[in-house]
Scaffold this active site. Structure first.
Site, PDB file in Angstrom:
ATOM      1  N   GLY A  67       0.800  -1.216   0.000  1.00 36.25           N
ATOM      2  CA  GLY A  67       0.000   0.000   0.000  1.00 36.25           C
ATOM      3  C   GLY A  67       0.830   1.261   0.000  1.00 36.25           C
ATOM      4  O   GLY A  67       0.382   2.298  -0.480  1.00 36.25           O
ATOM      5  N   LYS A  84       3.299   1.179  -3.770  1.00 35.90           N
ATOM      6  CA  LYS A  84       2.385   0.503  -4.693  1.00 35.90           C
ATOM      7  C   LYS A  84       3.048   0.137  -6.014  1.00 35.90           C
ATOM      8  O   LYS A  84       2.796  -0.924  -6.571  1.00 35.90           O
ATOM      9  CB  LYS A  84       1.176   1.406  -4.984  1.00 35.90           C
ATOM     10  CG  LYS A  84       0.193   1.557  -3.843  1.00 35.90           C
ATOM     11  CD  LYS A  84      -0.908   2.536  -4.216  1.00 35.90           C
ATOM     12  CE  LYS A  84      -1.930   2.678  -3.103  1.00 35.90           C
ATOM     13  NZ  LYS A  84      -2.767   1.485  -2.934  1.00 35.90           N
ATOM     14  N   THR A  89      -0.746  -2.929  -3.890  1.00 36.39           N
ATOM     15  CA  THR A  89      -1.328  -3.965  -4.742  1.00 36.39           C
ATOM     16  C   THR A  89      -1.207  -3.566  -6.221  1.00 36.39           C
ATOM     17  O   THR A  89      -1.542  -2.445  -6.601  1.00 36.39           O
ATOM     18  CB  THR A  89      -2.798  -4.205  -4.378  1.00 36.39           C
ATOM     19  OG1 THR A  89      -2.887  -4.675  -3.041  1.00 36.39           O
ATOM     20  CG2 THR A  89      -3.448  -5.182  -5.313  1.00 36.39           C
ATOM     21  N   ASN A 115      -8.569   5.041   4.092  1.00 32.56           N
ATOM     22  CA  ASN A 115      -8.269   5.197   2.672  1.00 32.56           C
ATOM     23  C   ASN A 115      -9.299   4.456   1.834  1.00 32.56           C
ATOM     24  O   ASN A 115      -9.842   3.431   2.238  1.00 32.56           O
ATOM     25  CB  ASN A 115      -6.853   4.695   2.356  1.00 32.56           C
ATOM     26  CG  ASN A 115      -6.831   3.235   1.955  1.00 32.56           C
ATOM     27  OD1 ASN A 115      -7.104   2.883   0.799  1.00 32.56           O
ATOM     28  ND2 ASN A 115      -6.520   2.357   2.924  1.00 32.56           N
ATOM     29  N   ARG A 116      -9.585   5.022   0.700  1.00 33.45           N
ATOM     30  CA  ARG A 116     -10.378   4.332  -0.328  1.00 33.45           C
ATOM     31  C   ARG A 116      -9.676   4.549  -1.671  1.00 33.45           C
ATOM     32  O   ARG A 116     -10.265   4.994  -2.653  1.00 33.45           O
ATOM     33  CB  ARG A 116     -11.828   4.828  -0.344  1.00 33.45           C
ATOM     34  CG  ARG A 116     -12.022   6.329  -0.424  1.00 33.45           C
ATOM     35  CD  ARG A 116     -13.512   6.679  -0.640  1.00 33.45           C
ATOM     36  NE  ARG A 116     -13.740   8.111  -0.624  1.00 33.45           N
ATOM     37  CZ  ARG A 116     -14.027   8.824   0.473  1.00 33.45           C
ATOM     38  NH1 ARG A 116     -14.130   8.210   1.636  1.00 33.45           N
ATOM     39  NH2 ARG A 116     -14.217  10.136   0.391  1.00 33.45           N
ATOM     40  N   PHE A 155      -6.877   0.482  -5.382  1.00 33.19           N
ATOM     41  CA  PHE A 155      -5.838  -0.166  -6.189  1.00 33.19           C
ATOM     42  C   PHE A 155      -5.310   0.773  -7.281  1.00 33.19           C
ATOM     43  O   PHE A 155      -5.100   0.364  -8.431  1.00 33.19           O
ATOM     44  CB  PHE A 155      -6.364  -1.454  -6.844  1.00 33.19           C
ATOM     45  CG  PHE A 155      -6.569  -2.617  -5.920  1.00 33.19           C
ATOM     46  CD1 PHE A 155      -6.212  -2.564  -4.589  1.00 33.19           C
ATOM     47  CD2 PHE A 155      -7.149  -3.793  -6.382  1.00 33.19           C
ATOM     48  CE1 PHE A 155      -6.414  -3.649  -3.734  1.00 33.19           C
ATOM     49  CE2 PHE A 155      -7.354  -4.886  -5.542  1.00 33.19           C
ATOM     50  CZ  PHE A 155      -6.983  -4.812  -4.208  1.00 33.19           C
ATOM     51  N   SER A 207      -9.387  -6.082   0.141  1.00 31.23           N
ATOM     52  CA  SER A 207      -9.518  -4.625   0.180  1.00 31.23           C
ATOM     53  C   SER A 207     -10.990  -4.247   0.112  1.00 31.23           C
ATOM     54  O   SER A 207     -11.745  -4.780  -0.706  1.00 31.23           O
ATOM     55  CB  SER A 207      -8.782  -3.985  -1.005  1.00 31.23           C
ATOM     56  OG  SER A 207      -9.116  -2.610  -1.098  1.00 31.23           O
ATOM     57  N   ASN A 262     -12.061  -1.433  -0.953  1.00 29.62           N
ATOM     58  CA  ASN A 262     -12.176  -0.265  -1.836  1.00 29.62           C
ATOM     59  C   ASN A 262     -12.327  -0.588  -3.314  1.00 29.62           C
ATOM     60  O   ASN A 262     -12.362   0.314  -4.148  1.00 29.62           O
ATOM     61  CB  ASN A 262     -10.951   0.638  -1.627  1.00 29.62           C
ATOM     62  CG  ASN A 262     -10.832   1.091  -0.193  1.00 29.62           C
ATOM     63  OD1 ASN A 262     -11.820   1.489   0.412  1.00 29.62           O
ATOM     64  ND2 ASN A 262      -9.628   1.015   0.368  1.00 29.62           N
ATOM     65  N   THR A 263     -12.396  -1.876  -3.650  1.00 26.09           N
ATOM     66  CA  THR A 263     -12.707  -2.304  -5.019  1.00 26.09           C
ATOM     67  C   THR A 263     -14.055  -3.007  -4.978  1.00 26.09           C
ATOM     68  O   THR A 263     -14.214  -3.977  -4.232  1.00 26.09           O
ATOM     69  CB  THR A 263     -11.618  -3.247  -5.568  1.00 26.09           C
ATOM     70  OG1 THR A 263     -10.381  -2.520  -5.673  1.00 26.09           O
ATOM     71  CG2 THR A 263     -11.993  -3.792  -6.935  1.00 26.09           C
ATOM     72  N   LYS A 301      -4.122 -12.561   1.797  1.00 24.47           N
ATOM     73  CA  LYS A 301      -4.388 -11.440   2.707  1.00 24.47           C
ATOM     74  C   LYS A 301      -5.882 -11.370   2.981  1.00 24.47           C
ATOM     75  O   LYS A 301      -6.687 -11.289   2.056  1.00 24.47           O
ATOM     76  CB  LYS A 301      -3.895 -10.120   2.118  1.00 24.47           C
ATOM     77  CG  LYS A 301      -3.968  -8.963   3.133  1.00 24.47           C
ATOM     78  CD  LYS A 301      -3.102  -7.797   2.714  1.00 24.47           C
ATOM     79  CE  LYS A 301      -3.019  -6.757   3.818  1.00 24.47           C
ATOM     80  NZ  LYS A 301      -2.087  -5.659   3.499  1.00 24.47           N
ATOM     81  N   ASN A 324      -6.017  -6.992   6.553  1.00 25.94           N
ATOM     82  CA  ASN A 324      -6.191  -5.777   5.772  1.00 25.94           C
ATOM     83  C   ASN A 324      -6.873  -4.716   6.641  1.00 25.94           C
ATOM     84  O   ASN A 324      -7.034  -4.889   7.843  1.00 25.94           O
ATOM     85  CB  ASN A 324      -7.035  -6.085   4.525  1.00 25.94           C
ATOM     86  CG  ASN A 324      -6.637  -5.242   3.324  1.00 25.94           C
ATOM     87  OD1 ASN A 324      -6.412  -4.042   3.438  1.00 25.94           O
ATOM     88  ND2 ASN A 324      -6.552  -5.867   2.161  1.00 25.94           N
ATOM     89  N   THR A 351       0.656   2.157   8.696  1.00 30.38           N
ATOM     90  CA  THR A 351       0.239   3.400   9.340  1.00 30.38           C
ATOM     91  C   THR A 351       1.223   3.786  10.442  1.00 30.38           C
ATOM     92  O   THR A 351       1.514   4.971  10.641  1.00 30.38           O
ATOM     93  CB  THR A 351      -1.184   3.256   9.906  1.00 30.38           C
ATOM     94  OG1 THR A 351      -2.053   2.829   8.840  1.00 30.38           O
ATOM     95  CG2 THR A 351      -1.700   4.562  10.472  1.00 30.38           C
TER      96      THR A 351
END
Length: 347
Positions: free
Chosen positions: A70, A73, A93, A118-119, A122, A182, A184-185, A220, A249, A325
């Site tokens: 992340g 990337k 990713t 976060n969003r 990828f 994730s 966010n996809t 993951k 994740n 983080t």
């Protein structure tokens, strides 16, 4: 208090998170080209001891503290990041085709809680661009390749995306991480279902076994799975004979944030990482370790912001740990502090 926490972090948090990320990586890429700079940084942050070495998946890690996927990337700064004391660096990713990710803003700080949401979606330049950079690798840092699918690829065709990334990265990475977790996809986490996940991992392992030498493959997983789903994942890992699990994740939960509900709602969707994730991630690690009788190696990640947090993950059953983080909030001194504590505690 480290220089990073005293001077650098207060300055960085004055700027947009994604803007400062790009600026930082521009610097890292420039520094990476200089062997002298890498040596100076390594002298400051790297801790070397035979007691830190770990043998896992047929690989010899110089220490058990890695950088989670992340951050790098696009495989832009792995050599320089390795000089900061990490025992291994996970890129990605990565997806077969370049994609811009979700609309901005898409990265948010919750500084009081040492957390991020976060969003990103990828966002990456595509696997072939990463391969070009990996070909120019200057050091012997262990590299993990975190792979996913493009946003517009339907789940029924997702396996093709993972295999394209696997084949492209195979000569250049030391291990793989299959990212189906994730948030966010769209619909990606549906691939964590028992049958889709089994099919995906079996096909990846079939290709892996067709190579001259197999590479370690890990899965993951999300922290938001229940025990029944974890039981399925453990069964699938054992059945498909992949090498381990990366737990975990980011979470879709907002539990643990101390900010007003209005601020949290303003930020909106995305995966939460950092301090509020620590306990949930550790619980998942402990469950996998106990349920599998310690037979499934786990890389523990989620909410590691202190040396004590890292020890907690290892005590719960993780073989290695990763930070993300924590690196943003604490800087490379965190890696050094963890490794020194491991030596002191003879872990």
């Amino acid at each position: 208090m480290s220089l990073y926490r005293l001077l650098i972090r207060p300055l960085l948090i004055q700027f947009n998170p994604e803007t400062i990320h790009r600026f930082t990586f521009t610097c890292f890429k420039a520094f990476q080209k200089s062997k002298i700079i890498r040596s100076i940084v390594s002298a400051q942050f790297r801790v070397e001891s035979s007691s830190l070495e770990r043998e896992l998946f047929g690989l010899k890690f110089p220490n058990p503290v890695g950088l989670a996927a992340g951050l790098d990337k696009n495989a832009e700064a792995f050599d320089f990041l390795g000089s900061m004391g990490f025992g291994f660096v996970e890129i990605g990713t990565l997806t077969p085709k370049a994609q811009s990710g979700n609309p901005k803003p898409r990265l948010f700080r919750f500084v009081n809680d040492k957390a991020l949401v976060n969003r990103m979606g990828f966002n990456n330049e595509g696997v072939e661009e990463a391969v070009e950079r990996l070909r120019k690798k200057r050091t012997n840092v262990i590299i993990g390749g975190n792979i996913g699918k493009n946003k517009n690829t339907p789940n029924e065709e997702a396996t093709d995306d993972y295999l394209k990334c696997f084949d492209a990265l195979y000569p250049y990475v030391d291990y793989f991480v299959v990212n189906v977790s994730s948030p966010n996809t769209p619909n990606l986490r549906e691939l964590q279902g028992k049958e889709p996940l089994k099919r995906l991992l079996n096909e990846i392992m079939d290709v892996n076994r067709s190579k001259e030498k197999t590479k370690p493959v890990l899965l993951k997983i999300a922290p938001d799975v229940n025990n029944s789903q974890l039981d399925d994942i453990i069964e699938i890992v054992q059945e498909t004979k992949i090498d381990g699990i990366v737990a975990t994740n980011t979470t879709i939960s907002r539990e643990g944030l101390s900010y007003p509900e209005s601020r949290i709602k303003q930020v909106g969707a995305g995966g939460l990482s950092g301090q509020p994730l620590r306990e949930k991630s550790t619980q998942v690690i402990r469950y996998i370790h106990e349920k599998s009788g310690g037979k499934i190696p786990v890389i523990g990640v989620g909410g590691i912001l202190t040396k004590e947090d890292a020890l907690e993950k290892l005590d719960a059953g993780a073989s290695l740990v990763q930070i993300y983080t924590g690196f943003i909030y604490e800087g490379p001194a965190l890696v050094k502090a963890i490794n020194k504590e491991l030596i002191r505690n003879k872990v």
